[in-house]
Design a protein around this motif. Structure first.
Motif, PDB file in Angstrom:
ATOM      1  N   GLY A  88      39.593 -39.043  44.815  1.00  0.00           N
ATOM      2  CA  GLY A  88      40.798 -39.258  45.615  1.00  0.00           C
ATOM      3  C   GLY A  88      40.455 -39.241  47.089  1.00  0.00           C
ATOM      4  N   PRO A  89      41.479 -39.214  47.960  1.00  0.00           N
ATOM      5  CA  PRO A  89      41.275 -39.303  49.406  1.00  0.00           C
ATOM      6  C   PRO A  89      40.257 -38.292  49.937  1.00  0.00           C
ATOM      7  N   GLY A  90      39.315 -38.801  50.735  1.00  0.00           N
ATOM      8  CA  GLY A  90      38.282 -37.965  51.335  1.00  0.00           C
ATOM      9  C   GLY A  90      37.018 -37.848  50.501  1.00  0.00           C
ATOM     10  N   ASP A  91      37.059 -38.300  49.244  1.00  0.00           N
ATOM     11  CA  ASP A  91      35.869 -38.224  48.394  1.00  0.00           C
ATOM     12  C   ASP A  91      34.911 -39.369  48.710  1.00  0.00           C
ATOM     13  N   LEU A  92      33.631 -39.101  48.507  1.00  0.00           N
ATOM     14  CA  LEU A  92      32.582 -40.084  48.737  1.00  0.00           C
ATOM     15  C   LEU A  92      31.748 -40.186  47.467  1.00  0.00           C
ATOM     16  N   VAL A  93      31.495 -41.412  47.029  1.00  0.00           N
ATOM     17  CA  VAL A  93      30.667 -41.649  45.840  1.00  0.00           C
ATOM     18  C   VAL A  93      29.431 -42.425  46.284  1.00  0.00           C
ATOM     19  N   PHE A  94      28.252 -41.841  46.063  1.00  0.00           N
ATOM     20  CA  PHE A  94      26.991 -42.497  46.395  1.00  0.00           C
ATOM     21  C   PHE A  94      26.386 -43.029  45.102  1.00  0.00           C
ATOM     22  N   VAL A  95      26.085 -44.325  45.084  1.00  0.00           N
ATOM     23  CA  VAL A  95      25.495 -44.974  43.909  1.00  0.00           C
ATOM     24  C   VAL A  95      24.130 -45.528  44.314  1.00  0.00           C
ATOM     25  N   PRO A  96      23.053 -44.803  43.990  1.00  0.00           N
ATOM     26  CA  PRO A  96      21.729 -45.307  44.368  1.00  0.00           C
ATOM     27  C   PRO A  96      21.352 -46.563  43.590  1.00  0.00           C
ATOM     28  N   ARG A  97      20.527 -47.393  44.205  1.00  0.00           N
ATOM     29  CA  ARG A  97      20.054 -48.623  43.533  1.00  0.00           C
ATOM     30  C   ARG A  97      19.531 -48.279  42.144  1.00  0.00           C
ATOM     31  N   GLY A  98      19.765 -49.189  41.214  1.00  0.00           N
ATOM     32  CA  GLY A  98      19.315 -48.979  39.849  1.00  0.00           C
ATOM     33  C   GLY A  98      20.310 -48.227  38.976  1.00  0.00           C
ATOM     34  N   THR A  99      21.444 -47.798  39.542  1.00  0.00           N
ATOM     35  CA  THR A  99      22.457 -47.061  38.794  1.00  0.00           C
ATOM     36  C   THR A  99      23.586 -48.001  38.374  1.00  0.00           C
ATOM     37  N   VAL A 100      23.860 -48.071  37.086  1.00  0.00           N
ATOM     38  CA  VAL A 100      24.975 -48.882  36.580  1.00  0.00           C
ATOM     39  C   VAL A 100      26.279 -48.211  37.024  1.00  0.00           C
ATOM     40  N   HIS A 101      27.243 -49.021  37.476  1.00  0.00           N
ATOM     41  CA  HIS A 101      28.499 -48.440  37.961  1.00  0.00           C
ATOM     42  C   HIS A 101      29.660 -49.427  37.881  1.00  0.00           C
TER      43      HIS A 101
END
Length: 120
Positions: A88-101
């Motif tokens: 929700g608001p204020g959250d950050l999602v980091f998806v490194p290369r090679g990660t299915v998302h």
């Protein structure tokens, strides 16, 4: 607003420290998305900063029924073994290369900054 300013400054410092060739920031609003193909990138990281609303991210696992939509980028109709995370608001999602998302926002909306970081 201060949190967003701090985030943007932090992203530019991050990009310069890790040697990013490009940092692309795209504000996006998505409504009532229940189905979305999963994807994976070989040469870029994705960062999602949630401004408003709520979304469910599906991270990791394996990609099936795939196709390459551009060099180094694959999509697929099926993602197996993913971990679900509600944000929700204020959250950050980091998806490194090679990660299915992928993400969804069934019955609602999400406003976010989609940030892509590519190598030099």
């Amino acid at each position: 607003m201060r949190r967003l300013q701090g985030l943007l400054i932090g992203l530019f410092v991050y990009a310069s420290v890790v040697g990013a060739q490009s940092l692309e920031i795209t504000p996006t609003r998505v409504e009532n998305r229940t189905s979305l193909d999963a994807e994976v990138h070989t040469s870029e990281d994705d960062i999602f900063y949630i401004l408003d609303g709520k979304a469910t991210f599906y991270l990791g696992g394996t990609l099936h029924d795939t196709w390459e939509y551009s060099p180094g980028n694959q999509a697929g109709h099926e993602q197996r073994g993913a971990t679900e995370t509600v944000v929700g608001p204020g959250d950050l999602v980091f998806v490194p290369r090679g990660t299915v998302h992928r993400f969804s926002c069934a019955g609602g909306f999400v406003e976010l900054l989609m940030i892509k970081r590519a190598d030099k």
